[in-house]
Design a protein around this motif. Structure first.
Motif, PDB file in Angstrom:
ATOM      1  N   GLY A  89      49.961  49.665  31.226  1.00  0.00           N
ATOM      2  CA  GLY A  89      49.466  50.389  32.386  1.00  0.00           C
ATOM      3  C   GLY A  89      48.113  49.930  32.893  1.00  0.00           C
ATOM      4  N   VAL A  90      47.519  48.925  32.265  1.00  0.00           N
ATOM      5  CA  VAL A  90      46.238  48.414  32.753  1.00  0.00           C
ATOM      6  C   VAL A  90      46.541  47.539  33.955  1.00  0.00           C
ATOM      7  N   GLN A  91      45.951  47.870  35.092  1.00  0.00           N
ATOM      8  CA  GLN A  91      46.235  47.117  36.307  1.00  0.00           C
ATOM      9  C   GLN A  91      45.132  46.112  36.573  1.00  0.00           C
ATOM     10  N   GLY A  92      45.512  44.999  37.154  1.00  0.00           N
ATOM     11  CA  GLY A  92      44.579  43.914  37.381  1.00  0.00           C
ATOM     12  C   GLY A  92      43.602  44.163  38.514  1.00  0.00           C
ATOM     13  N   LEU A  93      42.486  43.476  38.440  1.00  0.00           N
ATOM     14  CA  LEU A  93      41.491  43.529  39.509  1.00  0.00           C
ATOM     15  C   LEU A  93      42.086  42.937  40.781  1.00  0.00           C
ATOM     16  N   PRO A  94      41.635  43.395  41.942  1.00  0.00           N
ATOM     17  CA  PRO A  94      42.242  42.913  43.184  1.00  0.00           C
ATOM     18  C   PRO A  94      41.911  41.467  43.523  1.00  0.00           C
ATOM     19  N   GLY A  95      40.761  40.972  43.088  1.00  0.00           N
ATOM     20  CA  GLY A  95      40.321  39.653  43.509  1.00  0.00           C
ATOM     21  C   GLY A  95      39.668  39.746  44.883  1.00  0.00           C
ATOM     22  N   PHE A  96      38.869  38.734  45.213  1.00  0.00           N
ATOM     23  CA  PHE A  96      38.094  38.807  46.445  1.00  0.00           C
ATOM     24  C   PHE A  96      38.971  38.793  47.701  1.00  0.00           C
ATOM     25  N   GLY A  97      40.024  38.000  47.720  1.00  0.00           N
ATOM     26  CA  GLY A  97      40.877  37.903  48.912  1.00  0.00           C
ATOM     27  C   GLY A  97      41.499  39.229  49.301  1.00  0.00           C
ATOM     28  N   ARG A  98      42.087  39.913  48.334  1.00  0.00           N
ATOM     29  CA  ARG A  98      42.696  41.227  48.619  1.00  0.00           C
ATOM     30  C   ARG A  98      41.639  42.265  48.961  1.00  0.00           C
ATOM     31  N   ALA A  99      40.530  42.232  48.224  1.00  0.00           N
ATOM     32  CA  ALA A  99      39.454  43.194  48.499  1.00  0.00           C
ATOM     33  C   ALA A  99      38.890  42.964  49.902  1.00  0.00           C
ATOM     34  N   LEU A 100      38.767  41.701  50.304  1.00  0.00           N
ATOM     35  CA  LEU A 100      38.284  41.400  51.651  1.00  0.00           C
ATOM     36  C   LEU A 100      39.284  41.886  52.697  1.00  0.00           C
ATOM     37  N   GLY A 101      40.562  41.615  52.482  1.00  0.00           N
ATOM     38  CA  GLY A 101      41.584  42.095  53.407  1.00  0.00           C
ATOM     39  C   GLY A 101      41.561  43.607  53.528  1.00  0.00           C
ATOM     40  N   ARG A 102      41.422  44.287  52.398  1.00  0.00           N
ATOM     41  CA  ARG A 102      41.354  45.746  52.387  1.00  0.00           C
ATOM     42  C   ARG A 102      40.181  46.234  53.233  1.00  0.00           C
ATOM     43  N   ASN A 103      39.012  45.617  53.063  1.00  0.00           N
ATOM     44  CA  ASN A 103      37.823  46.070  53.778  1.00  0.00           C
ATOM     45  C   ASN A 103      37.782  45.605  55.229  1.00  0.00           C
ATOM     46  N   LEU A 104      38.458  44.515  55.551  1.00  0.00           N
ATOM     47  CA  LEU A 104      38.598  44.139  56.958  1.00  0.00           C
ATOM     48  C   LEU A 104      39.385  45.215  57.701  1.00  0.00           C
ATOM     49  N   ASP A 156      45.546  50.148  51.967  1.00  0.00           N
ATOM     50  CA  ASP A 156      45.977  49.921  50.583  1.00  0.00           C
ATOM     51  C   ASP A 156      47.405  49.381  50.551  1.00  0.00           C
ATOM     52  N   ALA A 157      48.261  49.944  51.386  1.00  0.00           N
ATOM     53  CA  ALA A 157      49.649  49.473  51.440  1.00  0.00           C
ATOM     54  C   ALA A 157      49.715  48.019  51.909  1.00  0.00           C
ATOM     55  N   ALA A 158      48.926  47.673  52.929  1.00  0.00           N
ATOM     56  CA  ALA A 158      48.954  46.316  53.477  1.00  0.00           C
ATOM     57  C   ALA A 158      48.448  45.274  52.486  1.00  0.00           C
ATOM     58  N   THR A 159      47.547  45.669  51.602  1.00  0.00           N
ATOM     59  CA  THR A 159      46.975  44.718  50.643  1.00  0.00           C
ATOM     60  C   THR A 159      47.538  44.882  49.238  1.00  0.00           C
ATOM     61  N   ALA A 160      48.522  45.757  49.075  1.00  0.00           N
ATOM     62  CA  ALA A 160      49.152  46.029  47.775  1.00  0.00           C
ATOM     63  C   ALA A 160      48.116  46.424  46.717  1.00  0.00           C
ATOM     64  N   LEU A 161      47.177  47.281  47.139  1.00  0.00           N
ATOM     65  CA  LEU A 161      46.156  47.787  46.223  1.00  0.00           C
ATOM     66  C   LEU A 161      46.265  49.299  46.140  1.00  0.00           C
ATOM     67  N   SER A 162      45.668  49.858  45.115  1.00  0.00           N
ATOM     68  CA  SER A 162      45.615  51.308  44.985  1.00  0.00           C
ATOM     69  C   SER A 162      44.275  51.707  44.376  1.00  0.00           C
ATOM     70  N   VAL A 163      43.926  52.966  44.577  1.00  0.00           N
ATOM     71  CA  VAL A 163      42.714  53.523  44.005  1.00  0.00           C
ATOM     72  C   VAL A 163      43.136  54.596  43.012  1.00  0.00           C
ATOM     73  N   THR A 164      42.707  54.420  41.776  1.00  0.00           N
ATOM     74  CA  THR A 164      43.093  55.323  40.691  1.00  0.00           C
ATOM     75  C   THR A 164      41.871  55.782  39.927  1.00  0.00           C
ATOM     76  N   PRO A 165      42.000  56.867  39.181  1.00  0.00           N
ATOM     77  CA  PRO A 165      40.882  57.241  38.310  1.00  0.00           C
ATOM     78  C   PRO A 165      40.635  56.130  37.293  1.00  0.00           C
ATOM     79  N   ALA A 166      39.358  55.859  37.040  1.00  0.00           N
ATOM     80  CA  ALA A 166      38.994  54.811  36.080  1.00  0.00           C
ATOM     81  C   ALA A 166      39.043  55.372  34.664  1.00  0.00           C
ATOM     82  N   GLY A 167      39.259  54.491  33.725  1.00  0.00           N
ATOM     83  CA  GLY A 167      39.234  54.886  32.323  1.00  0.00           C
ATOM     84  C   GLY A 167      37.815  55.140  31.859  1.00  0.00           C
ATOM     85  N   PRO A 168      37.629  55.619  30.633  1.00  0.00           N
ATOM     86  CA  PRO A 168      36.299  55.966  30.139  1.00  0.00           C
ATOM     87  C   PRO A 168      35.340  54.786  30.058  1.00  0.00           C
ATOM     88  N   SER A 169      35.840  53.567  29.961  1.00  0.00           N
ATOM     89  CA  SER A 169      34.940  52.408  29.836  1.00  0.00           C
ATOM     90  C   SER A 169      34.733  51.681  31.144  1.00  0.00           C
TER      91      SER A 169
END
Length: 171
Positions: A89-104, A156-169
């Motif tokens: 269930g650990v999901q990967g970081l978005p990377g700069f390209g997806r994060a940039l697309g999300r914020n654009l 989020d849908a367009a960039t295949a990203l999601s925002v979830t609660p973070a774990g304790p670390s």
């Protein structure tokens, strides 16, 4: 598990407080340019885009590529790939390209639509163009809010990203 809309809005508010400090710091530059430059409305809008919107979009993408903006970190939220082959269930970081697309889509698009509308009203005196662009900005923002409270924002849908609660670390 997706993060609640209210926590996401609170994180957004924290980020915008930081962004507002940057915008306030630009006021002397705007006053200097406002008095010394005689340029077209389109040029003013372009200059504002380059000086304000681009740096903010890149700043948010930089942070979110690493998992969370300052506001999301404070509220213990994480931006990650919606479906990742990572184990347990650990999901990967978005990377700069997806994060940039999300914020654009999330930041630059509605902000520039609104900017263009306001510049058209104030600088060019063009009510028709101003109304069209400002109306489009409001439609985008409303669609984003509906998506947020419905469980999935369009950016989020367009960039295949999601925002979830973070774990304790996650801090």
């Amino acid at each position: 598990m997706k993060a609640s809309a209210l926590r996401r809005l609170a994180a957004w508010l924290v980020d915008w407080c930081v962004i507002s400090l940057y915008a306030i710091a630009l006021i002397p530059l705007g006053l200097l340019f406002g008095r010394s430059l005689d340029i077209s409305t389109a040029a003013w809008n372009g200059l504002s885009f380059v000086i304000l919107i681009v740096p903010v979009t890149l700043w948010l993408a930089f942070w979110e590529a690493r998992g969370a903006s300052p506001g999301k970190r404070l509220l213990r939220l994480r931006v990650s790939r919606a479906s990742s082959p990572a184990p347990a269930g650990v999901q990967g970081l978005p990377g700069f390209g997806r994060a940039l697309g999300r914020n654009l889509l999330k930041v630059a698009l509605p902000w520039e639509l609104a900017h263009t509308g306001v510049f058209s009203f104030l600088k060019a005196g063009d009510d028709t163009v101003g109304t069209i662009f400002t109306g489009a900005a409001w439609l985008v923002v409303i669609a984003y809010l509906v998506g947020l409270f419905a469980g999935r924002t369009p950016y989020d849908a367009a960039t295949a990203l999601s925002v979830t609660p973070a774990g304790p670390s996650a801090r």
